[in-house]
Design a protein around this motif. Structure first.
Motif, PDB file in Angstrom:
ATOM      1  N   ASN A  41       0.815  -1.210   0.000  1.00 19.10           N
ATOM      2  CA  ASN A  41       0.000   0.000   0.000  1.00 19.10           C
ATOM      3  C   ASN A  41       0.851   1.264   0.000  1.00 19.10           C
ATOM      4  OD1 ASN A  41      -2.194  -1.672   0.026  1.00 19.10           O
ATOM      5  ND2 ASN A  41      -2.645  -1.406   2.212  1.00 19.10           N
ATOM      6  N   LEU A  42       1.955   1.232   0.732  1.00 21.51           N
ATOM      7  CA  LEU A  42       2.839   2.390   0.738  1.00 21.51           C
ATOM      8  C   LEU A  42       3.522   2.553  -0.623  1.00 21.51           C
ATOM      9  CD1 LEU A  42       4.133   4.752   2.160  1.00 21.51           C
ATOM     10  CD2 LEU A  42       5.751   3.178   3.253  1.00 21.51           C
ATOM     11  N   GLN A  43       3.895   1.445  -1.237  1.00 22.07           N
ATOM     12  CA  GLN A  43       4.512   1.520  -2.558  1.00 22.07           C
ATOM     13  C   GLN A  43       3.521   2.074  -3.581  1.00 22.07           C
ATOM     14  OE1 GLN A  43       7.875   0.756  -3.336  1.00 22.07           O
ATOM     15  NE2 GLN A  43       7.198   1.945  -5.123  1.00 22.07           N
ATOM     16  N   TRP A  44       2.255   1.722  -3.454  1.00 22.61           N
ATOM     17  CA  TRP A  44       1.219   2.262  -4.351  1.00 22.61           C
ATOM     18  C   TRP A  44       1.171   3.780  -4.248  1.00 22.61           C
ATOM     19  CZ3 TRP A  44      -3.359   5.040  -3.708  1.00 22.61           C
ATOM     20  CH2 TRP A  44      -4.238   5.046  -4.792  1.00 22.61           C
ATOM     21  N   MET A  45       1.301   4.295  -3.016  1.00 21.83           N
ATOM     22  CA  MET A  45       1.316   5.738  -2.819  1.00 21.83           C
ATOM     23  C   MET A  45       2.572   6.366  -3.415  1.00 21.83           C
ATOM     24  SD  MET A  45       0.004   5.934   1.121  1.00 21.83           S
ATOM     25  CE  MET A  45      -1.271   4.827   1.703  1.00 21.83           C
ATOM     26  N   VAL A  46       3.697   5.717  -3.208  1.00 25.06           N
ATOM     27  CA  VAL A  46       4.956   6.219  -3.776  1.00 25.06           C
ATOM     28  C   VAL A  46       4.842   6.314  -5.298  1.00 25.06           C
ATOM     29  CG1 VAL A  46       7.400   5.701  -4.141  1.00 25.06           C
ATOM     30  CG2 VAL A  46       6.382   5.367  -1.887  1.00 25.06           C
TER      31      VAL A  46
ATOM     32  N   MET B 290      14.380   7.013   2.109  1.00 28.16           N
ATOM     33  CA  MET B 290      14.515   5.653   2.641  1.00 28.16           C
ATOM     34  C   MET B 290      13.632   4.697   1.837  1.00 28.16           C
ATOM     35  SD  MET B 290      13.893   4.344   6.594  1.00 28.16           S
ATOM     36  CE  MET B 290      15.184   5.409   7.247  1.00 28.16           C
ATOM     37  N   SER B 291      14.064   3.470   1.688  1.00 26.58           N
ATOM     38  CA  SER B 291      13.256   2.491   0.957  1.00 26.58           C
ATOM     39  C   SER B 291      11.998   2.154   1.752  1.00 26.58           C
ATOM     40  CB  SER B 291      14.054   1.211   0.716  1.00 26.58           C
ATOM     41  OG  SER B 291      14.246   0.487   1.916  1.00 26.58           O
ATOM     42  N   VAL B 292      10.967   1.740   1.031  1.00 34.46           N
ATOM     43  CA  VAL B 292       9.715   1.359   1.684  1.00 34.46           C
ATOM     44  C   VAL B 292       9.962   0.247   2.691  1.00 34.46           C
ATOM     45  CG1 VAL B 292       7.488   0.224   1.301  1.00 34.46           C
ATOM     46  CG2 VAL B 292       8.188   2.119  -0.184  1.00 34.46           C
ATOM     47  N   LYS B 293      10.705  -0.760   2.301  1.00 32.70           N
ATOM     48  CA  LYS B 293      10.950  -1.911   3.178  1.00 32.70           C
ATOM     49  C   LYS B 293      11.653  -1.497   4.464  1.00 32.70           C
ATOM     50  CE  LYS B 293      12.654  -6.674   3.028  1.00 32.70           C
ATOM     51  NZ  LYS B 293      11.308  -7.218   3.256  1.00 32.70           N
ATOM     52  N   ASP B 294      12.696  -0.697   4.342  1.00 32.16           N
ATOM     53  CA  ASP B 294      13.460  -0.281   5.521  1.00 32.16           C
ATOM     54  C   ASP B 294      12.640   0.638   6.427  1.00 32.16           C
ATOM     55  OD1 ASP B 294      15.600  -1.747   4.653  1.00 32.16           O
ATOM     56  OD2 ASP B 294      16.726  -0.025   3.866  1.00 32.16           O
ATOM     57  N   ALA B 295      11.878   1.539   5.824  1.00 34.39           N
ATOM     58  CA  ALA B 295      11.075   2.478   6.615  1.00 34.39           C
ATOM     59  C   ALA B 295       9.983   1.753   7.386  1.00 34.39           C
ATOM     60  CB  ALA B 295      10.458   3.542   5.707  1.00 34.39           C
ATOM     61  N   VAL B 296       9.359   0.773   6.748  1.00 33.22           N
ATOM     62  CA  VAL B 296       8.307   0.000   7.411  1.00 33.22           C
ATOM     63  C   VAL B 296       8.890  -0.837   8.542  1.00 33.22           C
ATOM     64  CG1 VAL B 296       6.659  -1.899   7.101  1.00 33.22           C
ATOM     65  CG2 VAL B 296       6.731  -0.026   5.444  1.00 33.22           C
TER      66      VAL B 296
ATOM     67  N   PHE C 286       6.238   7.888   6.631  1.00 35.23           N
ATOM     68  CA  PHE C 286       5.916   8.626   5.412  1.00 35.23           C
ATOM     69  C   PHE C 286       7.020   9.637   5.087  1.00 35.23           C
ATOM     70  CE2 PHE C 286       3.979  12.115   3.045  1.00 35.23           C
ATOM     71  CZ  PHE C 286       3.272  11.444   2.061  1.00 35.23           C
ATOM     72  N   GLN C 287       7.474  10.365   6.102  1.00 34.28           N
ATOM     73  CA  GLN C 287       8.538  11.351   5.894  1.00 34.28           C
ATOM     74  C   GLN C 287       9.836  10.683   5.453  1.00 34.28           C
ATOM     75  OE1 GLN C 287       8.683  13.249   9.705  1.00 34.28           O
ATOM     76  NE2 GLN C 287       6.723  14.306   9.445  1.00 34.28           N
ATOM     77  N   ASN C 288      10.149   9.526   6.049  1.00 36.85           N
ATOM     78  CA  ASN C 288      11.389   8.829   5.686  1.00 36.85           C
ATOM     79  C   ASN C 288      11.382   8.383   4.224  1.00 36.85           C
ATOM     80  OD1 ASN C 288      12.755   9.080   8.103  1.00 36.85           O
ATOM     81  ND2 ASN C 288      11.963   7.167   8.950  1.00 36.85           N
ATOM     82  N   VAL C 289      10.212   7.942   3.757  1.00 38.80           N
ATOM     83  CA  VAL C 289      10.114   7.459   2.381  1.00 38.80           C
ATOM     84  C   VAL C 289      10.028   8.611   1.392  1.00 38.80           C
ATOM     85  CG1 VAL C 289       8.672   6.183   0.736  1.00 38.80           C
ATOM     86  CG2 VAL C 289       9.105   5.246   3.019  1.00 38.80           C
ATOM     87  N   PHE C 290       9.130   9.549   1.642  1.00 39.96           N
ATOM     88  CA  PHE C 290       8.855  10.597   0.668  1.00 39.96           C
ATOM     89  C   PHE C 290       9.843  11.762   0.729  1.00 39.96           C
ATOM     90  CE2 PHE C 290       5.005   8.253   0.355  1.00 39.96           C
ATOM     91  CZ  PHE C 290       4.442   8.566  -0.887  1.00 39.96           C
TER      92      PHE C 290
END
Length: 462
Positions: free
Chosen positions: A256-261, A426-432, A418-422
């Motif tokens: 779901n986060l990747q979909w947003m990215v 940071m990668s989605v996997k690492d941030a999660v 969200f801030q770390n990714v966007f």
């Protein structure tokens, strides 16, 4: 329905009066003596009922303090005025304390005898307030017949508060920008794939520069709430089966986060460079769509009056009925201070019974907070049905889930993810994965236990 609100100008006077109002014990001043037990009024309510034909505090004058952080729009204030018409010997003094100070000052006062007899409750601070709740003197079974979600508030067979109204997320859209893009009501999306296509159509660019966001996720008001509903739609709970551990680091959260990215990086419907305040961007006509809860409609009516906006229900991943459409949260009913004097607690119990049996309280809360009434008998109320949000939530209310009064770490950590990714790359996997560690560490310091297992359709996951 008559309303009576405390003017903002009173706020300073009320705060200044806190030291003068004295102990939370009985204050027999400022009221009149009531000698008329038979008011000639009808009993109100269905299962939780209130018979107004009696004397309160034996008719003797009594004063109660009520602490709140939003006196101008607090539905309890309007209901108090109706109550005092029935029992003129009761005076309720409203004390306004700023939100930033409320949940530190109030518990300190309620430890002793200087706190209010009744007080406003926000369920995000359940653990802070819980030690001071006097349980409602109303059978839980009667509350469950009249109100949605009562079972999730039961502790040791009793409740200290319930929900007066409930809310959830919806999509706000700018009607002017919608028409400019050649869209009609027939184009309102019901799935996230359709939503993506609409967001692309609503995006405007000058070369590579985005001049209008089709869908804006910037700021703290989006991901921390939206990820919960998007996960629930796929049958992914926020908490593990033990009800105490975080269930954030999983494939659903990553998907779901990747979909947003992808919305930003591939579809380019907006950018983090567009500004951090999505609300203001929408209000200024630079953003076409936002995901927000009911509070935002109030902001639009007061801060951004010129925006011609509409609302539609949050899309789902498919046309099939999801496990849950979204998380909901309740506008909590008032609390009674267990350390108040016996006579004040008796009056407070009478007030609570009136608030929950009569419709004034729930209707005012629903209207002021742009929420759906938690009282079953108001699900078809003609006045409330005029609210735009009413028709959006009503068909879904049975499929909205409340995880309980979850600690702030869930949403605060999600904001950081969200801030770390966007913003921080940071990668989605690492941030999660990092988000899971933070949530879990914080939850281990809490006594919180999820209410997800009490959801009506919980067994669908087995």
């Amino acid at each position: 329905m008559k309303r009576s609100y405390i003017r903002t100008a009173w706020a300073g006077m009320l705060v200044a009066s806190m030291a003068l109002l004295g102990a939370c014990g009985s204050t027999n001043s400022g009221g009149v003596t009531d000698t008329k037990a038979d008011k000639g009024l009808a009993v109100v309510g269905d299962n939780v009922t209130y018979d107004p034909n009696h004397l309160v505090n034996e008719g003797k004058p009594i004063t109660l303090q009520y602490y709140t952080w939003y006196p101008d729009t607090d539905g309890a204030v309007a209901a108090f005025e109706e109550y005092k018409k029935i029992h003129p010997n009761v005076t309720i003094k409203i004390v306004n304390v700023a939100w930033e100070d409320y949940f530190t000052k109030l518990p300190m006062l309620m430890k002793g005898k200087n706190g209010p007899a009744i007080f406003g409750v926000h369920n995000s601070y359940d653990e802070v307030l819980r030690p001071y709740f006097e349980p409602y003197d109303i059978p839980v079974a009667d509350l469950e017949k009249d109100y949605v979600g009562v079972e999730a508030h039961v502790v040791d067979g009793k409740v200290g508060y319930i929900d007066a109204a409930i809310n959830t997320g919806n999509i706000y859209y700018n009607k002017t920008l919608w028409k400019e893009a050649g869209l009609t009501e027939d184009d309102i999306p019901t799935t996230w794939d359709e939503f993506r296509d609409v967001a692309i159509k609503l995006t405007k660019k000058d070369g590579d520069t985005i001049t209008q966001c089709g869908f804006n996720m910037n700021g703290d008001a989006f991901y921390s709430s939206a990820f919960e509903g998007m996960n629930y739609q796929k049958g992914e709970l926020l908490f593990a089966k033990d009800g105490k551990s975080a269930n954030y680091d999983n494939k659903t959260t990553e998907e779901n986060l990747q979909w947003m990215v992808d919305l930003y990086q591939k579809d380019k419907v907006c950018s983090t460079d567009f500004g951090t305040d999505g609300d203001k961007s929408f209000g200024n006509g630079q953003t076409a769509m936002l995901y927000r809860w009911g509070y935002f409609e109030g902001d639009l009516k007061t801060k951004y009056k010129n925006v011609d906006y509409g609302m539609f229900a949050t899309p789902t991943w498919s046309e099939d009925t999801p496990f849950a459409y979204d998380r909901y949260n309740g506008e909590s009913t008032i609390g009674i201070n267990k350390n108040a004097s016996d006579d004040q607690k008796a009056v407070a119990q009478d007030i609570v019974k009136f608030l929950l049996a009569d419709d004034t309280y729930v209707k005012t809360v629903s209207e002021n907070m742009n929420s759906f009434p938690a009282k079953n008998s108001l699900a078809d109320d003609n006045d409330l049905a005029k609210m735009a949000i009413f028709d959006l939530i009503k068909p879904r209310v049975d499929r909205l889930i409340w995880p309980g009064a979850m600690p702030a770490t869930v949403e605060n950590t999600a904001k950081k993810v969200f801030q770390n990714v966007f913003n921080n790359g940071m990668s989605v996997k690492d941030a999660v994965a990092e988000g899971q560690k933070t949530m879990q560490s914080d939850l281990e310091k809490s006594s919180f236990e999820s209410a997800e297992s009490q959801y009506k359709y919980y067994d669908e996951l087995k």
